[in-house]
Write an enzyme that holds these catalytic residues in place. Structure first.
Site, PDB file in Angstrom:
ATOM      1  N   ASP A   1     -64.077  28.288  27.072  1.00  0.00           N
ATOM      2  CA  ASP A   1     -63.820  28.991  28.325  1.00  0.00           C
ATOM      3  C   ASP A   1     -64.891  30.054  28.622  1.00  0.00           C
ATOM      4  O   ASP A   1     -65.325  30.765  27.714  1.00  0.00           O
ATOM      5  CB  ASP A   1     -62.450  29.671  28.184  1.00  0.00           C
ATOM      6  CG  ASP A   1     -61.966  30.299  29.467  1.00  0.00           C
ATOM      7  OD1 ASP A   1     -61.741  29.546  30.429  1.00  0.00           O
ATOM      8  OD2 ASP A   1     -61.811  31.537  29.506  1.00  0.00           O
TER       9      ASP A   1
ATOM     10  N   GLU B   1     -69.999  21.732  10.455  1.00  0.00           N
ATOM     11  CA  GLU B   1     -69.453  21.796   9.086  1.00  0.00           C
ATOM     12  C   GLU B   1     -68.424  20.682   8.900  1.00  0.00           C
ATOM     13  O   GLU B   1     -68.080  20.312   7.797  1.00  0.00           O
ATOM     14  CB  GLU B   1     -68.752  23.147   8.839  1.00  0.00           C
ATOM     15  CG  GLU B   1     -69.690  24.334   8.746  1.00  0.00           C
ATOM     16  CD  GLU B   1     -68.921  25.666   8.814  1.00  0.00           C
ATOM     17  OE1 GLU B   1     -67.685  25.695   8.613  1.00  0.00           O
ATOM     18  OE2 GLU B   1     -69.586  26.692   9.082  1.00  0.00           O
TER      19      GLU B   1
HETATM   20  C1  GLC Z   1     -61.757  30.222  32.999  1.00  0.00           C
HETATM   21  C2  GLC Z   1     -60.461  29.471  33.189  1.00  0.00           C
HETATM   22  C3  GLC Z   1     -59.630  30.215  34.192  1.00  0.00           C
HETATM   23  C4  GLC Z   1     -59.337  31.598  33.661  1.00  0.00           C
HETATM   24  C5  GLC Z   1     -60.613  32.325  33.261  1.00  0.00           C
HETATM   25  C6  GLC Z   1     -60.322  33.501  32.382  1.00  0.00           C
HETATM   26  O1  GLC Z   1     -62.534  30.258  34.137  1.00  0.00           O
HETATM   27  O2  GLC Z   1     -60.738  28.154  33.565  1.00  0.00           O
HETATM   28  O3  GLC Z   1     -58.429  29.547  34.479  1.00  0.00           O
HETATM   29  O4  GLC Z   1     -58.667  32.365  34.613  1.00  0.00           O
HETATM   30  O5  GLC Z   1     -61.486  31.505  32.517  1.00  0.00           O
HETATM   31  O6  GLC Z   1     -59.979  33.084  31.095  1.00  0.00           O
END
Ligand code: GLC
Length: 525
Positions: free
Chosen positions: A202, A256
């Protein structure tokens, strides 16, 4: 392109929002056992791998992207045992499972942050980004949160600000601290040890911030209504120097466990910048996810030029990826309504590389309108672009709550669920769902075909895929007017697939005719 393929090069990654897939215990929220019950469906459809939205314990200030414990399962989704069972079931079907991993920030209820904010001498103080106020008490710089307002939140207990790129309940970790790195790499190992096949990472381009916290310049192209953070150019907040070394280390951690664990990263960057995330001398991501299509206007000209630019930039050792929608963007039904949804499906599944498909698009799920004052999504409540509409529960059948749950679901079900559902559409040979199913197969069979852009003729986009003795053309009509592509008299072809599923094997010579809103795959003879 390489000889032996990795699994993530062999088919479609299907994104599941766990709370919205299937509720097995009647609390209105989807769970891991529910997903286990529907693996047959994903296998029938032809998914190669499943990407799960965050499943960790969380106060759910942002759909679980606010993690309290990276090594556990949120109780409403089940237990570690349920997870192990799900993973074994997925593997038994020769599918793969990847998790969403959220390294940029934790929840403010994570024990690390609770410790960090307890006092300035805490051993974890430097795990987050704390800063003194300016002399007049104002925040240290002008950075704006994705969810609006300053990224700086004042903490009266310890008289400093902490930084949160998203919600104030999502404090950003300090990735320049080696203890943070070590602890986070261990959370990767925890899941890799359990057998997960990789991660969708993310907000990866945000991991490091400028060490001097310099002000971002204002964005001259900003327009009212766009995300509040886009008022500034992210010079000092995205894609910072040093991030590539960290990602190369993530890659070594994944390795790993052998060479088959996938790292795919979310990057909101230009095509040129995205390419650097494949890595240089040290490899980084297998799939720096290509998000370009998710914001490209839906017309032949712009989609065609986006795909051309992207493919032009992918390095020879890189593997392309494609994504039209996610839990963060409008449903295809809203962006390319009616039969254009079928054209979108054909686009996503006929390009060279790995498509990432968002759950429910295969039955044409619509965004359910939810007013901002009832929004669960913090972005919807605060800055207006509510993401709840694209997060509503999967529509399985015509039963109560669309067969998702016996209980009132956590988000409403779309009104058209009587027709837009899996049971009804699987029984109709010409449904959108059956088109998707054929496209999942087509995608797997044509993985190695290079793409050549043939033409953008008004609303008609035409490209060619060739591999060994196969030679096919994909024609996408972005308008509701009929279109025709002329060749010379020696041109012979037969239809492999029409988005309306009614022209299979039709023979054509010299020219190819398309109806309005039609996509065609034809094989040259
Ligand atoms: C990313 C996710 C989104 C979230 C953001 C913060 O963009 O896809 O849904 O709000 O990260 O974690």
């Amino acid at each position: 392109m390489p000889g032996a393929l990795h699994w993530w090069q062999e088919g479609v990654i299907y994104q599941v929002l766990v709370p919205s897939f299937l509720d097995s215990n009647g609390d209105g929220i989807g769970d891991l056992s529910g997903l286990s019950e529907r693996l047959d469906y994903l296998q029938w459809l032809g998914a190669r791998a499943i990407w799960l939205s965050p499943i960790y314990p969380s106060p759910f200030a942002d759909l679980g992207y606010d993690v309290m414990d990276y090594c556990h399962i949120a109780p409403q989704y089940g237990s570690l045992n349920d997870f192990d069972k799900l993973l074994a079931d997925v593997h038994r079907r020769d599918m793969k499972l990847i998790l969403d991993w959220v390294p940029n920030h934790t929840s403010d209820e994570h024990p690390w942050f609770i410790d960090s904010r307890s006092n300035r001498e805490s051993a974890k103080r430097d795990w987050y980004l704390w800063h003194d106020a300016n002399a007049d008490g104002s925040p240290p710089n002008n950075w704006i949160s994705v969810f609006g307002g300053s990224v700086w939140q004042w903490d009266p207990n310890t008289d400093q600000y902490y930084l949160h790129t998203f919600h104030e309940k999502q404090p950003d970790l300090n990735w320049r601290n080696s203890d943070v790195q070590a602890a986070m790499f261990d959370t990767m190992r925890f899941w890799l040890n359990r057998g997960v096949d990789g991660f969708r990472i993310d907000a990866l381009d945000l991991l490091l911030k400028d060490e001097q916290f310099r002000n971002n310049p204002s964005n001259p192209e900003y327009q009212e209504g766009q995300g509040p953070d886009t008022q500034l150019l992210p010079y000092y907040t995205r894609d910072q120097q040093g991030v590539h070394e960290i990602i190369a280390t993530m890659r070594r951690v994944a390795e790993e466990f052998g060479d088959d664990r996938l790292l795919a990263g979310e990057l909101y960057l230009s095509v040129e910048k995205v390419m650097a995330y494949y890595g240089g001398e040290a490899p980084e991501l297998h799939l720096p996810l290509n998000m370009q299509f998710s914001w490209t206007p839906w017309n032949a000209e712009e989609i065609g030029s986006s795909l051309k630019t992207y493919l032009h930039h992918v390095p020879s050792n890189g593997w392309p990826s494609w994504l039209l929608s996610t839990h963060d963007c409008l449903r295809l039904a809203m962006r390319c309504p009616g039969d254009q949804m079928r054209v979108a499906a054909m686009l996503l599944f006929t390009l060279p590389g790995t498509p990432v498909h968002y759950f429910g698009e295969e039955i044409g799920m619509r965004g359910v309108p939810i007013p901002a004052d009832q929004a669960i999504d913090p972005q919807g409540r605060r800055v207006g672009r509510n993401r709840d509409p694209e997060r509503t529960p999967m529509q399985w059948n015509t039963e109560q709550h669309a067969g998702f749950s016996v209980h009132e679901p956590w988000l409403p079900i779309a009104e058209d669920f009587h027709t837009a559902n899996v049971a009804v559409q699987s029984a109709n040979p010409r449904s959108l769902l059956n088109l998707y199913r054929k496209l999942f197969t087509f995608q797997r069979e044509t993985i190695l075909g290079q793409l050549e852009l043939v033409t953008i003729q008004g609303p008609l986009l035409v490209y060619r895929r060739m591999h060994e003795r196969e030679d096919c053309l994909i024609l996408l009509n972005f308008s509701n007017e009929p279109q025709c592509l002329d060749h010379d008299a020696s041109f012979h072809a037969s239809v492999r697939l029409s988005t309306f599923l009614d022209r299979e094997d039709e023979h054509m010579q010299a020219s190819i005719h398309l109806r309005g809103n039609e996509g065609l795959i034809v094989f040259r003879q």
